[in-house]
Design a protein around this motif. Structure first.
Motif, PDB file in Angstrom:
ATOM      1  N   LEU A   5      48.335  43.647  32.725  1.00 45.93           N
ATOM      2  CA  LEU A   5      48.351  42.719  33.852  1.00 45.93           C
ATOM      3  C   LEU A   5      47.986  43.435  35.147  1.00 45.93           C
ATOM      4  CD1 LEU A   5      49.047  39.951  35.146  1.00 45.93           C
ATOM      5  CD2 LEU A   5      51.397  40.784  35.376  1.00 45.93           C
ATOM      6  N   LEU A   6      48.594  44.588  35.381  1.00 43.90           N
ATOM      7  CA  LEU A   6      48.298  45.353  36.594  1.00 43.90           C
ATOM      8  C   LEU A   6      46.851  45.840  36.596  1.00 43.90           C
ATOM      9  CD1 LEU A   6      51.584  47.446  36.991  1.00 43.90           C
ATOM     10  CD2 LEU A   6      50.833  45.517  38.387  1.00 43.90           C
ATOM     11  N   ALA A   7      46.332  46.220  35.424  1.00 41.27           N
ATOM     12  CA  ALA A   7      44.934  46.656  35.331  1.00 41.27           C
ATOM     13  C   ALA A   7      43.990  45.500  35.641  1.00 41.27           C
ATOM     14  CB  ALA A   7      44.646  47.223  33.944  1.00 41.27           C
ATOM     15  N   ASP A   8      44.290  44.316  35.128  1.00 44.10           N
ATOM     16  CA  ASP A   8      43.455  43.140  35.397  1.00 44.10           C
ATOM     17  C   ASP A   8      43.487  42.772  36.876  1.00 44.10           C
ATOM     18  OD1 ASP A   8      42.843  43.017  32.713  1.00 44.10           O
ATOM     19  OD2 ASP A   8      44.330  41.473  32.251  1.00 44.10           O
ATOM     20  N   LEU A   9      44.674  42.828  37.478  1.00 50.38           N
ATOM     21  CA  LEU A   9      44.794  42.516  38.902  1.00 50.38           C
ATOM     22  C   LEU A   9      44.111  43.582  39.750  1.00 50.38           C
ATOM     23  CD1 LEU A   9      48.498  41.266  39.026  1.00 50.38           C
ATOM     24  CD2 LEU A   9      46.425  39.880  39.273  1.00 50.38           C
ATOM     25  N   TYR A  10      44.149  44.816  39.280  1.00 47.27           N
ATOM     26  CA  TYR A  10      43.437  45.909  39.949  1.00 47.27           C
ATOM     27  C   TYR A  10      41.959  45.570  40.085  1.00 47.27           C
ATOM     28  CZ  TYR A  10      41.325  50.561  40.558  1.00 47.27           C
ATOM     29  OH  TYR A  10      40.574  51.638  41.013  1.00 47.27           O
ATOM     30  N   ASN A  11      41.384  45.051  39.005  1.00 45.64           N
ATOM     31  CA  ASN A  11      39.957  44.676  39.030  1.00 45.64           C
ATOM     32  C   ASN A  11      39.722  43.420  39.864  1.00 45.64           C
ATOM     33  OD1 ASN A  11      39.189  46.818  37.302  1.00 45.64           O
ATOM     34  ND2 ASN A  11      39.769  45.634  35.504  1.00 45.64           N
ATOM     35  N   GLU A  12      40.679  42.505  39.844  1.00 46.18           N
ATOM     36  CA  GLU A  12      40.536  41.265  40.605  1.00 46.18           C
ATOM     37  C   GLU A  12      40.537  41.525  42.111  1.00 46.18           C
ATOM     38  OE1 GLU A  12      43.063  37.119  41.275  1.00 46.18           O
ATOM     39  OE2 GLU A  12      43.228  38.194  39.355  1.00 46.18           O
ATOM     40  N   TYR A  13      41.302  42.491  42.543  1.00 48.21           N
ATOM     41  CA  TYR A  13      41.395  42.814  43.973  1.00 48.21           C
ATOM     42  C   TYR A  13      40.617  44.096  44.285  1.00 48.21           C
ATOM     43  CZ  TYR A  13      45.008  39.255  44.460  1.00 48.21           C
ATOM     44  OH  TYR A  13      45.696  38.061  44.487  1.00 48.21           O
ATOM     45  N   LYS A  14      39.420  44.198  43.736  1.00 46.32           N
ATOM     46  CA  LYS A  14      38.645  45.435  43.847  1.00 46.32           C
ATOM     47  C   LYS A  14      38.212  45.776  45.265  1.00 46.32           C
ATOM     48  CE  LYS A  14      34.343  43.097  42.524  1.00 46.32           C
ATOM     49  NZ  LYS A  14      33.246  43.052  41.512  1.00 46.32           N
ATOM     50  N   ASN A  15      38.243  44.806  46.166  1.00 46.81           N
ATOM     51  CA  ASN A  15      37.837  45.082  47.549  1.00 46.81           C
ATOM     52  C   ASN A  15      39.033  45.373  48.464  1.00 46.81           C
ATOM     53  OD1 ASN A  15      35.046  44.630  47.024  1.00 46.81           O
ATOM     54  ND2 ASN A  15      35.374  42.425  47.171  1.00 46.81           N
ATOM     55  N   GLU A  16      40.220  45.455  47.867  1.00 47.09           N
ATOM     56  CA  GLU A  16      41.434  45.692  48.657  1.00 47.09           C
ATOM     57  C   GLU A  16      42.001  47.079  48.376  1.00 47.09           C
ATOM     58  OE1 GLU A  16      42.276  43.544  50.816  1.00 47.09           O
ATOM     59  OE2 GLU A  16      41.166  41.763  50.140  1.00 47.09           O
ATOM     60  N   LYS A  17      42.661  47.650  49.376  1.00 42.46           N
ATOM     61  CA  LYS A  17      43.332  48.928  49.175  1.00 42.46           C
ATOM     62  C   LYS A  17      44.690  48.739  48.507  1.00 42.46           C
ATOM     63  CE  LYS A  17      41.155  51.587  52.881  1.00 42.46           C
ATOM     64  NZ  LYS A  17      41.375  52.476  54.043  1.00 42.46           N
ATOM     65  N   TYR A  18      45.256  47.558  48.687  1.00 37.08           N
ATOM     66  CA  TYR A  18      46.532  47.222  48.062  1.00 37.08           C
ATOM     67  C   TYR A  18      46.681  45.707  48.039  1.00 37.08           C
ATOM     68  CZ  TYR A  18      47.569  47.491  53.083  1.00 37.08           C
ATOM     69  OH  TYR A  18      47.519  47.361  54.442  1.00 37.08           O
ATOM     70  N   PHE A  19      47.593  45.230  47.211  1.00 37.33           N
ATOM     71  CA  PHE A  19      47.868  43.790  47.132  1.00 37.33           C
ATOM     72  C   PHE A  19      49.310  43.598  46.678  1.00 37.33           C
ATOM     73  CE2 PHE A  19      46.023  45.169  43.124  1.00 37.33           C
ATOM     74  CZ  PHE A  19      46.873  44.637  42.159  1.00 37.33           C
TER      75      PHE A  19
END
Length: 468
Positions: free
Chosen positions: A60-74
């Protein structure tokens, strides 16, 4: 009777309302801080797919990592707890290393009633620091050498087992699990556990309790998430990470072993003996005593180890020839043992380069699997390519965490590396390894487990090599 029933219903309604209120009061937490965040639901937060068994927290965290690829954090919500997920390497380095004093604790808190939660991985503050200081010398090079022979003997037992199973399909994870159990039993507790003997293994309490501990399940994953993000709910529900059977077995085993050694004056080159020796030294210091000969304080040198046997010297030479370092770094990139890291903010912290203030008590996650599979840092990330680690200086900082990161990285890293090197040297000097048709390709990971479990198992055949 009707009054009792009505009271029960009303209490139930109040409980549901309280849980709902607790889980929804932080609904706008990340929006108010200006942090991009995932959709969340009352009570379960961002954990819907995890609870339904569609994925695990690592993926889940890996998928969200890719989803927010333009952010430094979320931001996400683990049940009612707001969690900041950091994906920028510079900020990760800042949190894990440079500003470690703000993030020195892990998210799962110590709980003396729970065996897993009472270990060094869960201790906080000074308790962790003191224990880490005491344990670090037990993983020195000298101490590792003392255990070399015991590790080799366990690997030799595995070799005998594989030769008996010549031509048969072997499930590799179960094989490695049995090897590791044999090694842990002997170097940690001085026990002889023959996990490769099927008949003995069925009746061995140490082995069976160890298997129960690592058995994957959604229930275990939810309990772990509650331990990390909602400890009050976990305490209220009286949940323990591991069953009482396991929780009772290992402490009793250790107490029995300590009693036996102290009463019979038995000594072994294992971790239990190192701990007992350390305890004795502390008692002597407290009582003002010193180990001395003719008034001179004596010290045990880490170089004072038994001479290696001829066959051990040959193995040591094989270890030097094993192309291990780049291959194993690459394996741990593709399949990291710890798919994410957790830290707790111990005092208010202003994120460098932004106006974001991480509140004291907030949880921070580092999505290790997402970083390891990011093509920006590791081109063609799904490809097994050991050459990418030929020059470690070229690997960016803050993106590779095979054993965790910062001062709280795995204390047993050197032992794990030694075990793997000995295992590989012995294995590949004796066998050719062939993938079995029973392995389902492409391999898929078990979504019910945070640890790495291949669906259907990873089956191989070990064919004895002809030595000329």
């Amino acid at each position: 009777m009707e009054f009792i029933t009505l009271t029960t219903v009303l209490l139930g309604i109040v409980m549901v309302y309280l849980v709902y209120w607790l889980s929804s009061k932080n609904a706008n937490y990340w929006k108010e801080k200006g942090v991009p965040c995932t959709n969340s639901f009352p009570i379960i937060g961002s954990m819907t797919d995890v609870i339904l068994g569609k994925t695990n927290i690592v993926q889940l965290l890996a998928d969200l990592y890719n989803e927010y690829k333009n952010e430094k954090y979320f931001g996400i919500f683990m049940f009612h707890a707001p969690v900041l997920v950091i994906r920028d390497p510079e900020l990760i380095t800042q949190v894990l290393i440079k500003d470690f004093s703000f993030f020195q604790d892990r998210a799962h808190k110590s709980d003396e009633s729970d065996l897993f939660s009472s270990g060094i991985q869960s201790l906080t503050g000074d308790k962790w620091r003191i224990l880490r200081h005491k344990l670090t010398p037990t993983f020195s090079s000298g101490k590792m050498k003392l255990m070399f022979k015991q590790i080799k003997e366990c690997c030799d037992e595995m070799t005998v087992y594989l030769k008996e199973k010549k031509g048969q399909d072997i499930e590799s994870r179960n094989l490695i699990f049995n090897l590791i159990i044999n090694i842990i039993a002997t170097i940690a507790f001085g026990l002889k556990v023959n996990a490769f003997n099927d008949e003995e293994a069925k009746n061995n309490a140490f082995l069976q309790n160890s298997k129960m501990f690592f058995k994957p399940s959604i229930y275990l994953q939810v309990k772990l998430l509650l331990t990390t993000s909602a400890p009050k709910i976990k305490k209220f529900l009286k949940l323990k990470l591991i069953d009482n059977t396991i929780n009772d077995f290992f402490p009793k085993l250790i107490n029995d072993l300590i009693s036996y050694r102290e009463s019979s004056d038995v000594k072994r080159n294992d971790f239990l003996q190192l701990m007992l020796d350390h305890k004795q030294k502390e008692l002597e210091l407290l009582s003002g005593k010193k180990n001395s000969v003719n008034g001179q304080v004596t010290q045990t040198s880490e170089c004072d180890i038994p001479d290696a046997e001829p066959e051990d010297l040959e193995l040591l030479q094989n270890l030097k020839r094993v192309k291990y370092d780049t291959n194993s770094a690459e394996v741990m990139r593709l399949r990291p043992g710890g798919g994410f890291l957790s830290r707790v903010c111990t005092q208010d912290y202003k994120m460098p380069g932004s106006n974001l203030v991480i509140d004291k008590g907030s949880i921070v996650h580092i999505p290790v699997l997402g970083l390891h599979k990011d093509p920006q840092y590791f081109p063609d990330p799904e490809k097994f390519n050991p050459d990418r680690f030929k020059n470690m200086d070229e690997v960016p900082k803050g993106v590779f965490f095979p054993f965790g990161g910062g001062p709280r990285m795995c204390i047993a890293m050197r032992l794990a590396m030694l075990e793997m090197k000995i295992f590989l040297a012995i294995l590949f000097s004796s066998f050719n390894v062939v993938l079995s048709e029973k392995t389902q390709l492409p391999i898929k990971m078990n979504k019910k487990s945070i640890l790495q479990h291949v669906v259907g198992g990873l089956w191989v055949r070990f064919e004895p090599r002809e030595i000329h």
